[in-house]
Design a protein around this motif. Sequence first.
Motif, PDB file in Angstrom:
ATOM      1  N   SER A 158       0.793  -1.226   0.000  1.00 55.78           N
ATOM      2  CA  SER A 158       0.000   0.000   0.000  1.00 55.78           C
ATOM      3  C   SER A 158       0.828   1.279   0.000  1.00 55.78           C
ATOM      4  N   ALA A 159       1.929   1.276   0.702  1.00 53.90           N
ATOM      5  CA  ALA A 159       2.730   2.505   0.813  1.00 53.90           C
ATOM      6  C   ALA A 159       4.140   2.142   1.247  1.00 53.90           C
ATOM      7  N   VAL A 160       5.006   3.141   1.229  1.00 49.52           N
ATOM      8  CA  VAL A 160       6.408   2.886   1.576  1.00 49.52           C
ATOM      9  C   VAL A 160       6.947   4.061   2.374  1.00 49.52           C
ATOM     10  N   ARG A 161       7.962   3.787   3.138  1.00 48.47           N
ATOM     11  CA  ARG A 161       8.623   4.842   3.913  1.00 48.47           C
ATOM     12  C   ARG A 161      10.112   4.515   3.932  1.00 48.47           C
ATOM     13  N   PHE A 162      10.914   5.556   3.859  1.00 50.29           N
ATOM     14  CA  PHE A 162      12.369   5.350   3.889  1.00 50.29           C
ATOM     15  C   PHE A 162      12.911   5.971   5.174  1.00 50.29           C
ATOM     16  N   PRO A 163      12.996   5.197   6.226  1.00 48.92           N
ATOM     17  CA  PRO A 163      13.426   5.767   7.499  1.00 48.92           C
ATOM     18  C   PRO A 163      14.894   6.166   7.497  1.00 48.92           C
ATOM     19  N   GLU A 164      15.707   5.452   6.731  1.00 45.61           N
ATOM     20  CA  GLU A 164      17.129   5.780   6.629  1.00 45.61           C
ATOM     21  C   GLU A 164      17.654   5.183   5.344  1.00 45.61           C
ATOM     22  N   GLU A 165      18.827   5.651   4.911  1.00 48.56           N
ATOM     23  CA  GLU A 165      19.413   5.169   3.665  1.00 48.56           C
ATOM     24  C   GLU A 165      19.649   3.666   3.747  1.00 48.56           C
ATOM     25  N   GLY A 166      19.220   2.979   2.713  1.00 52.21           N
ATOM     26  CA  GLY A 166      19.451   1.538   2.660  1.00 52.21           C
ATOM     27  C   GLY A 166      18.369   0.725   3.344  1.00 52.21           C
ATOM     28  N   ASN A 167      17.386   1.391   3.909  1.00 50.61           N
ATOM     29  CA  ASN A 167      16.318   0.667   4.590  1.00 50.61           C
ATOM     30  C   ASN A 167      14.966   1.183   4.101  1.00 50.61           C
ATOM     31  N   ARG A 168      13.965   0.348   4.180  1.00 48.91           N
ATOM     32  CA  ARG A 168      12.628   0.775   3.771  1.00 48.91           C
ATOM     33  C   ARG A 168      11.587   0.072   4.635  1.00 48.91           C
ATOM     34  N   GLN A 169      10.481   0.744   4.774  1.00 47.05           N
ATOM     35  CA  GLN A 169       9.344   0.157   5.485  1.00 47.05           C
ATOM     36  C   GLN A 169       8.179   0.109   4.508  1.00 47.05           C
ATOM     37  N   VAL A 170       7.560  -1.047   4.420  1.00 50.29           N
ATOM     38  CA  VAL A 170       6.497  -1.240   3.442  1.00 50.29           C
ATOM     39  C   VAL A 170       5.192  -1.527   4.189  1.00 50.29           C
ATOM     40  N   LEU A 171       4.193  -0.703   3.920  1.00 50.99           N
ATOM     41  CA  LEU A 171       2.870  -0.928   4.522  1.00 50.99           C
ATOM     42  C   LEU A 171       2.169  -2.000   3.705  1.00 50.99           C
ATOM     43  N   ILE A 172       1.840  -3.111   4.356  1.00 54.11           N
ATOM     44  CA  ILE A 172       1.209  -4.212   3.624  1.00 54.11           C
ATOM     45  C   ILE A 172      -0.224  -4.430   4.108  1.00 54.11           C
ATOM     46  N   ALA A 173      -1.026  -4.969   3.208  1.00 57.24           N
ATOM     47  CA  ALA A 173      -2.397  -5.362   3.533  1.00 57.24           C
ATOM     48  C   ALA A 173      -2.410  -6.894   3.542  1.00 57.24           C
ATOM     49  N   PRO A 174      -2.383  -7.515   4.718  1.00 57.36           N
ATOM     50  CA  PRO A 174      -2.254  -8.979   4.775  1.00 57.36           C
ATOM     51  C   PRO A 174      -3.338  -9.724   3.995  1.00 57.36           C
ATOM     52  N   ASP A 175      -4.561  -9.166   3.954  1.00 57.92           N
ATOM     53  CA  ASP A 175      -5.635  -9.878   3.240  1.00 57.92           C
ATOM     54  C   ASP A 175      -5.298 -10.020   1.756  1.00 57.92           C
ATOM     55  N   LEU A 176      -4.771  -8.934   1.168  1.00 62.60           N
ATOM     56  CA  LEU A 176      -4.438  -8.986  -0.261  1.00 62.60           C
ATOM     57  C   LEU A 176      -3.163  -9.791  -0.515  1.00 62.60           C
ATOM     58  N   LEU A 177      -2.276  -9.726   0.440  1.00 61.96           N
ATOM     59  CA  LEU A 177      -1.029 -10.493   0.309  1.00 61.96           C
ATOM     60  C   LEU A 177      -1.332 -11.997   0.375  1.00 61.96           C
ATOM     61  N   VAL A 178      -2.255 -12.357   1.244  1.00 59.14           N
ATOM     62  CA  VAL A 178      -2.626 -13.775   1.356  1.00 59.14           C
ATOM     63  C   VAL A 178      -3.347 -14.228   0.081  1.00 59.14           C
ATOM     64  N   ARG A 179      -4.148 -13.325  -0.476  1.00 58.48           N
ATOM     65  CA  ARG A 179      -4.799 -13.656  -1.753  1.00 58.48           C
ATOM     66  C   ARG A 179      -3.730 -13.939  -2.807  1.00 58.48           C
ATOM     67  N   LYS A 180      -2.674 -13.119  -2.794  1.00 53.54           N
ATOM     68  CA  LYS A 180      -1.558 -13.330  -3.721  1.00 53.54           C
ATOM     69  C   LYS A 180      -0.877 -14.670  -3.428  1.00 53.54           C
ATOM     70  N   PHE A 181      -0.787 -14.973  -2.160  1.00 56.71           N
ATOM     71  CA  PHE A 181      -0.212 -16.247  -1.715  1.00 56.71           C
ATOM     72  C   PHE A 181      -0.937 -17.406  -2.393  1.00 56.71           C
ATOM     73  N   PHE A 182      -2.242 -17.302  -2.456  1.00 57.56           N
ATOM     74  CA  PHE A 182      -3.017 -18.395  -3.048  1.00 57.56           C
ATOM     75  C   PHE A 182      -3.023 -18.349  -4.575  1.00 57.56           C
ATOM     76  N   SER A 183      -2.862 -17.185  -5.149  1.00 54.47           N
ATOM     77  CA  SER A 183      -2.868 -17.110  -6.613  1.00 54.47           C
ATOM     78  C   SER A 183      -1.506 -17.441  -7.209  1.00 54.47           C
ATOM     79  N   GLY A 184      -0.460 -17.369  -6.395  1.00 57.70           N
ATOM     80  CA  GLY A 184       0.881 -17.647  -6.896  1.00 57.70           C
ATOM     81  C   GLY A 184       1.185 -19.131  -6.879  1.00 57.70           C
ATOM     82  N   ALA A 185       2.377 -19.438  -7.349  1.00 53.02           N
ATOM     83  CA  ALA A 185       2.787 -20.844  -7.402  1.00 53.02           C
ATOM     84  C   ALA A 185       3.651 -21.178  -6.201  1.00 53.02           C
ATOM     85  N   LEU A 186       3.282 -20.586  -5.084  1.00 55.18           N
ATOM     86  CA  LEU A 186       4.142 -20.747  -3.917  1.00 55.18           C
ATOM     87  C   LEU A 186       3.666 -21.849  -2.981  1.00 55.18           C
ATOM     88  N   LEU A 187       2.561 -22.458  -3.323  1.00 54.95           N
ATOM     89  CA  LEU A 187       2.041 -23.484  -2.412  1.00 54.95           C
ATOM     90  C   LEU A 187       2.625 -24.843  -2.754  1.00 54.95           C
TER      91      LEU A 187
END
Lengths: 204, 162
Positions: free
Chosen positions: B133-162
Motif C-alpha cells: 500500500s505505501a512505503v517509507r524510507f526511514p534511513e538510507e538503505g532501509n525501507r518500510q512497506v505498509l502491507i495489507a495482509p488480506d491482499l497479500l494472502v490472496r496473492k499467496f493463493f494465486s501464486g505458485a508458492l504453495l
Amino acid sequence: MNEEIVKAINEKTTQEEEKTADDFVTWLIFSIGTERYAFASSDVQEIIRDMDVYPFPFLPSYIDGIINRRGDPCTVINPLLLLNKEAATAAAEEKVASQTASTEAEENGEEERDEPPVLNKKKGSITSPSSLFLVLNRSDDQLCLRISDILFFHETHKSDIHSISNATVEDSFYVGTVDYHHSEIPVLSSDAFELRLRKDLGSA
Amino acid sequence: MLKQFTCISYNRIDFLVPSEYIVAGFYQHMQDDARSVIYNRETLPHLHIGYLLEHEFYCKKVNEVGVILVMKMQDFSSSVCVAISDFTEIAFPASGFLALSINGEIRSTALSCNELHLMPHGIREKMAECGISAVRFPEEGNRQVLIAPDLLVRKFFSGALL
C-alpha cells in the motif's frame, strides 16, 4: 514621454524571445549501454546518481524497483530491456542462470547472501548498467530511467528533428531522431514509457 | 494523525501492518508447514507467509523462531477465508481467528500517516492489488512497506508458492 516607444520595444523583444525559444530545442544526449539517445531537456526533471534501487515484487522485468527520491518513491525503468532486444534476451538468460545458481546453492546447503539484491551493487551487469537515473518531468507519475552516462547537451533548430512517421509498435519509444555531427540520435518519448507501464500493469 | 503499527523486521526491510488488525502476536517455534496453531484453547488455521515475503522481497529471515500473528477472518474476504480453510484443512473456530506466521522480529511503532508515501502512480494500482500500500524510507538503505495482509494472502493463493 517615451512610454509608447519603450512599450513597443518591449513587445518586440518579448516576441523575438518567444520566437527564438519556440524555434530551438535543447536535447539531453545520454547513453544506455553503448547506444546514444536523446530526450528534450524539458522532459527531464532531474539527474540522480548513486542511489540504492529497492526491488519490488509482482512487477515486469524492465522495472528495477524504486528509488528513494528525497523521501518520495520513484519507479526505476531499465530501458535497456525495452529498447534492445539482444540485451533483453541476455538479461532473461542471465536471470534464469542466476535463479538456477541460487537454487543449486541452496540445494548444496551454501550460505545465503547477507545482502538483499540492491541492484546498483551489480555494476557491470547488463540488467543494471549503472546508478545514474534520469527523473522524467511528469505530472502524472514519478518515473525515472536507469541510464549509463550523461554525454552532453545539444541545441538544435526544430527543423533538424526528423519525426518518425508510420511508427510500428516496436518503434513507439522513439519520436524521431536529431542530427548531431552527421549522425542521427534517436529521440525517446517519455509518454511511451508511461503508456507501456500502464498497459502492462493495467493501470488507469 | 498518529497510527499504531505492528512492525515486522527483516534485514533492511520492515513490513508494517496497522495494529488494529492484529489480535495478538507471540513467538513460537513451529514448523513452517504446520497447518494449525493453538491459541486460547482454539485451533486456528495457520499460514506461514514468511516464505512469500522472503521470496518476493529478497529479504532474509532474522531468526528461526516464528512469530505468530493472530488476526480476524472478518478482515479477509470470504473467498480468501475459504481458500485458507481448504488449504489448511482446518475450519475456522468460533472466534473467527486465524494465524499468520513470519520469521521476522516484531515490535509496535507509532507513525504519522504523513510519513508514509503512496507508491508511484504507474505502479500503484498493481502494488495495491498485491497488498503493497505505501512505503517509507526511514534511513538510507532501509525501507518500510505498509502491507495489507488480506491482499497479500490472496496473492499467496494465486501464486505458485504453495
